[in-house]
Design an enzyme around this catalytic site. Structure first.
Site, PDB file in Angstrom:
ATOM      1  N   ASN A 146       0.798  -1.216   0.000  1.00  0.00           N
ATOM      2  CA  ASN A 146       0.000   0.000   0.000  1.00  0.00           C
ATOM      3  C   ASN A 146       0.841   1.282   0.000  1.00  0.00           C
ATOM      4  O   ASN A 146       0.345   2.338  -0.384  1.00  0.00           O
ATOM      5  CB  ASN A 146      -0.924   0.007   1.227  1.00  0.00           C
ATOM      6  CG  ASN A 146      -1.573   1.343   1.455  1.00  0.00           C
ATOM      7  OD1 ASN A 146      -2.457   1.757   0.712  1.00  0.00           O
ATOM      8  ND2 ASN A 146      -1.134   2.045   2.503  1.00  0.00           N
ATOM      9  N   TYR A 211       2.886  10.014 -11.207  1.00  0.00           N
ATOM     10  CA  TYR A 211       2.040   9.251 -10.276  1.00  0.00           C
ATOM     11  C   TYR A 211       1.145   8.292 -11.052  1.00  0.00           C
ATOM     12  O   TYR A 211       1.081   7.090 -10.735  1.00  0.00           O
ATOM     13  CB  TYR A 211       1.181  10.194  -9.438  1.00  0.00           C
ATOM     14  CG  TYR A 211       0.232   9.466  -8.517  1.00  0.00           C
ATOM     15  CD1 TYR A 211       0.687   8.925  -7.318  1.00  0.00           C
ATOM     16  CD2 TYR A 211      -1.103   9.299  -8.853  1.00  0.00           C
ATOM     17  CE1 TYR A 211      -0.171   8.229  -6.481  1.00  0.00           C
ATOM     18  CE2 TYR A 211      -1.976   8.607  -8.023  1.00  0.00           C
ATOM     19  CZ  TYR A 211      -1.508   8.080  -6.832  1.00  0.00           C
ATOM     20  OH  TYR A 211      -2.373   7.387  -6.003  1.00  0.00           O
TER      21      TYR A 211
END
Length: 301
Positions: A146, A211
């Protein structure tokens, strides 16, 4: 020390993994109810005889947000949870939350948890994580990748160091974690990998090019790896790819919510992730609008 050295030391200690609570983890999860807590900061009631009793889960980036919520959700179902990040104490980061706090809340609710500080780009930190986990809880059954970062802004206004760090954490960090833990996951009767990608991996994201592309790489990596495992007849290692839109974790403070795409709550998303894993679903796409992005891209020039 090398990983082989550690394996020899672990074998010499004659450690054996905890017995499975059922022959099929996915089937057992579908037959039982989950805890009832979805509130932020509330671990809820920990069921030590829950569907994940005896399981070991590692959750990276668990100091806040999605990672924290997933760690608490798994603890509620009886799993032994190792939370890992670089933020050990709250003063270590500008955002609230820390792995120490996550562990404290899980333990206060009656669960078992361990905090291990780690920079997943460093091999010594990864080796320490696997050694500490095995010594305290045993071999891992569930790996949740994560940890992630974002630098928003005009492409040229972001330094090359920040672009590189985005890939190092969001993509290479996951490659590093899977590479060191996959052998242990394969050795278990059943195991699962959960990779947190992003809906931005399906579409263009102006002012967030690195990103979006780093998360697209996570999606492709995950699909390629699970297909490779299946080709090698390794069918007991599951894979769930989580592709949410904006999540209220603090990473996207100041971002204006796009039309039809509301900001997600980490607790609600964590609940859906755990449910998806129980059904061995390949993808979690949230909110619902995200499911239509591939169709819209196919229909528009």
């Amino acid at each position: 020390p090398s990983r082989e050295d550690f394996r020899e030391r672990a074998s010499a200690r004659r450690w054996h993994p905890a017995p499975m609570v059922a022959s099929d983890m996915s089937l057992s999860l579908r037959k039982k109810k989950y805890g009832d807590s979805k509130r932020r900061g509330n671990v809820g009631k920990v069921n030590k005889e829950g569907v994940l009793a005896g399981k070991v889960a590692i959750v990276t980036g668990a100091s806040r947000g999605i990672g924290e919520a997933i760690a608490k959700r798994y603890a509620m179902e009886g799993a032994k949870v190792v939370v890992s990040a670089r933020t050990v104490n709250e003063e270590d980061h500008y955002l609230p939350g820390s792995i120490s706090q996550t562990v404290e809340e899980i333990r206060e609710a009656g669960g078992e948890a361990l905090a291990v500080k780690a920079n997943f780009a460093l091999s010594e930190d990864r080796l320490n994580l696997i050694e500490t986990t095995t010594e305290e809880f045993g071999f891992v059954d569930i790996l949740v990748n994560n940890a992630g970062i974002v630098f928003g802004g005009n492409f040229l206004d972001i330094s090359i160091e920040q672009h590189r760090k985005t890939y190092d954490v969001n993509t290479q960090g996951i490659v590093n974690m899977i590479h060191i833990f996959l052998q242990d996951l394969i050795k278990q009767k059943e195991s699962h990998i959960i990779n947190i990608a992003s809906a931005s991996g399906f579409t263009a994201l102006p002012n967030g090019a690195t990103y979006a592309s780093s998360k697209a790489a996570v999606t492709n990596l995950s699909e390629s790896l699970i297909n490779e495992l299946k080709q090698n007849k390794i069918n007991h290692v599951g894979m769930t790819i989580v592709c949410p839109a904006y999540v209220n974790t603090g990473m996207f403070d100041g971002v204006k919510e796009p039309l039809f795409i509301p900001m997600l709550k980490p607790e609600k998303l964590a609940y859906k992730i755990v449910r998806a894993v129980s059904k061995n679903k390949r993808f979690v796409l949230e909110p619902a609008f995200i499911k239509f992005i591939p169709i819209l891209k196919a229909l528009t020039p």
